[in-house]
Design an enzyme around this catalytic site. Structure first.
Site, mmCIF file in Angstrom:
data_model
loop_
_atom_site.group_PDB
_atom_site.id
_atom_site.type_symbol
_atom_site.label_atom_id
_atom_site.label_comp_id
_atom_site.label_asym_id
_atom_site.label_seq_id
_atom_site.Cartn_x
_atom_site.Cartn_y
_atom_site.Cartn_z
ATOM 1 N N ARG A 16 0.849 -1.188 0.000
ATOM 2 C CA ARG A 16 0.000 0.000 0.000
ATOM 3 C C ARG A 16 0.883 1.235 0.000
ATOM 4 O O ARG A 16 2.096 1.148 0.208
ATOM 5 C CB ARG A 16 -0.949 0.009 1.201
ATOM 6 C CG ARG A 16 -0.188 -0.209 2.502
ATOM 7 C CD ARG A 16 -0.713 0.509 3.668
ATOM 8 N NE ARG A 16 -0.663 1.951 3.520
ATOM 9 C CZ ARG A 16 0.455 2.681 3.624
ATOM 10 N NH1 ARG A 16 1.649 2.140 3.821
ATOM 11 N NH2 ARG A 16 0.415 4.000 3.513
ATOM 12 N N GLN B 48 -2.776 2.913 9.769
ATOM 13 C CA GLN B 48 -1.461 2.997 9.111
ATOM 14 C C GLN B 48 -0.480 3.840 9.926
ATOM 15 O O GLN B 48 0.725 3.608 9.884
ATOM 16 C CB GLN B 48 -1.601 3.616 7.704
ATOM 17 C CG GLN B 48 -2.262 2.718 6.680
ATOM 18 C CD GLN B 48 -3.765 2.935 6.619
ATOM 19 O OE1 GLN B 48 -4.377 3.356 7.589
ATOM 20 N NE2 GLN B 48 -4.379 2.630 5.488
ATOM 21 N N ASP C 208 -2.304 10.572 -2.765
ATOM 22 C CA ASP C 208 -2.655 9.449 -3.654
ATOM 23 C C ASP C 208 -2.968 9.921 -5.059
ATOM 24 O O ASP C 208 -2.798 9.177 -6.028
ATOM 25 C CB ASP C 208 -3.846 8.676 -3.088
ATOM 26 C CG ASP C 208 -3.369 7.772 -1.968
ATOM 27 O OD1 ASP C 208 -3.293 8.251 -0.822
ATOM 28 O OD2 ASP C 208 -3.024 6.611 -2.253
ATOM 29 N N ASN D 202 -5.870 12.093 -0.284
ATOM 30 C CA ASN D 202 -4.968 11.315 0.576
ATOM 31 C C ASN D 202 -5.850 10.609 1.607
ATOM 32 O O ASN D 202 -7.082 10.781 1.623
ATOM 33 C CB ASN D 202 -3.923 12.230 1.234
ATOM 34 C CG ASN D 202 -2.807 11.439 1.893
ATOM 35 O OD1 ASN D 202 -2.218 10.556 1.278
ATOM 36 N ND2 ASN D 202 -2.524 11.713 3.157
#
Ligand code: MRU
Length: 361
Positions: free
Chosen positions: A55, A205, A246, A256
């Site tokens: 990821r 994350q 992203d 993001n």
């Protein structure tokens, strides 16, 4: 296993020694297990991206590049047109694994362009070109992250407090990372920072990956819940916010990890600069604004039970689980790329990044 062992600043997405498979460090197992996984089929690669085993926008692009090369080797076809159509089918399949990070389609397009640009060659001669291209995608990312780290470091000073959201470190890229790159590079040069890592609900994350990477790099990090960001800002502990991206639209609107836009709004309120760090491969000039960015929606169980021993919400409760949000360009103080720091108006500064440099032609 666990925290002891190798630094995360190494190849955690790579080709197997025989060049046939993609090998990844399974990020979904971190920080408690350090497990490498060999992806042998299109389904394995799709699953690894979809389940966030690999990821972070640049790392997804690197994995897709290697994946397309490995899949090309399984197409035992001498006829160019048949080879190409099967290659494109694989690309379309992998491209459906996650919609928001543009690096996925960007890497697949690069690999497909190699096939399309060599239609006159025998299929067996296209394979080495595909290998060269996927390795180039990886090597370029290493150079881009390093350059982003240098530019980012120029914005902060020794002793600063930095707040970050999600994970945009080496694990999410190749080396150094984007948002964490300046901090890791600065640390290598003897500087000290204090980082506040948002835990980043629902998939954590920040807790699982950012805190892990920073501890490994020897950087002072404090893990906070997402809803504590305002408090640490109000306390005067944050000099700047550094986040990854992203997909950046042509006007600077930035997708993001969900919650990033909340950090940006808070930073504006408290007068703290908010920086987005990412390679030009994450800028999508075909997206005019954030309105055009597709936002991935994920399984409600990620909110209700995934990281709990028992479900933390009624089975029947409705959930809304968008994986990303869009931060309005007006909240962004600068977008830091490998080519330099873009400032508003982003329509102009981002466009300038893609004007070919005559010295490099
Ligand atoms: O859902 P994820 O974990 O893939 O989301 C990742 C992010 O939002 C990162 O900040 C982004 O990809 C930048 S990584 C350098």
């Amino acid at each position: 296993m666990g925290l002891a062992g190798e630094s995360t600043n190494m190849d955690h997405v790579r080709l197997s020694d025989d060049g046939k498979y993609v090998v990844i460090l399974d990020q979904s197992k971190l920080p408690s297990e350090t497990e490498y996984r060999t992806l042998k089929s299109a389904e394995d690669i799709y699953e690894a991206i979809f389940r966030l085993r690999v990821r972070g926008a640049p790392a997804i692009g690197i994995c897709a590049g290697y994946g397309m090369y490995c899949l090309a080797q399984t197409i035992h076809e001498e006829d160019y047109e048949t080879f190409k159509s099967r290659f494109v089918e694989y690309g379309d399949y992998l491209n459906g694994s996650r919609p928001t990070a543009v690096n996925l389609s960007w890497a697949i397009k690069r690999m497909t362009a190699v096939v399309e640009g060599n239609s006159h060659k025998p299929v067996k001669d296209i394979l080495p070109l595909l290998e060269r291209e996927c390795r180039a995608i990886h090597q370029e990312d290493i150079r881009m992250c390093r350059a982003i780290s240098e530019f980012g470091l120029s914005l902060i000073k020794d002793g600063d407090g930095i707040l970050t959201h999600c994970n945009a470190g080496p694990l999410a890229t190749s080396r150094y990372g984007t948002a964490l790159g300046p901090l890791i590079l600065g640390k290598e040069r003897g500087m000290e920072f204090h980082v506040f890592a948002d835990e980043t609900r629902p998939l954590l994350q920040g807790a699982r990956l950012t805190a892990y990477e920073l501890v490994k790099a020897g950087i002072d990090v404090t893990l906070i819940c997402d809803n504590m960001a305002g408090t640490v800002m109000k306390n005067g502990w944050v000099s700047a916010c550094f986040v990854g991206c992203d997909r950046v639209a042509a006007n600077g609107d930035t997708a993001n990890k969900i919650g990033t836009s909340v950090v940006a709004v808070l930073a504006k309120y408290y007068g703290i600069p908010f920086y987005v760090l990412g390679p030009t491969s994450t800028i999508d000039m075909e997206c005019a604004s954030g309105e055009d960015i597709e936002i991935e929606e994920r399984d409600p169980d990620e909110i209700k039970k995934m990281f709990y021993q028992k479900p933390m919400a009624l089975e029947e409760v409705k959930c809304y689980n968008p994986a990303f949000d869009v931060t309005d360009h007006s909240l962004i103080s600068g977008i830091i790329t490998e080519k330099g720091i873009c400032r508003p108006p982003y329509e102009d500064s981002l466009k300038a990044l893609f004007i070919p440099d005559p010295h490099q032609l």
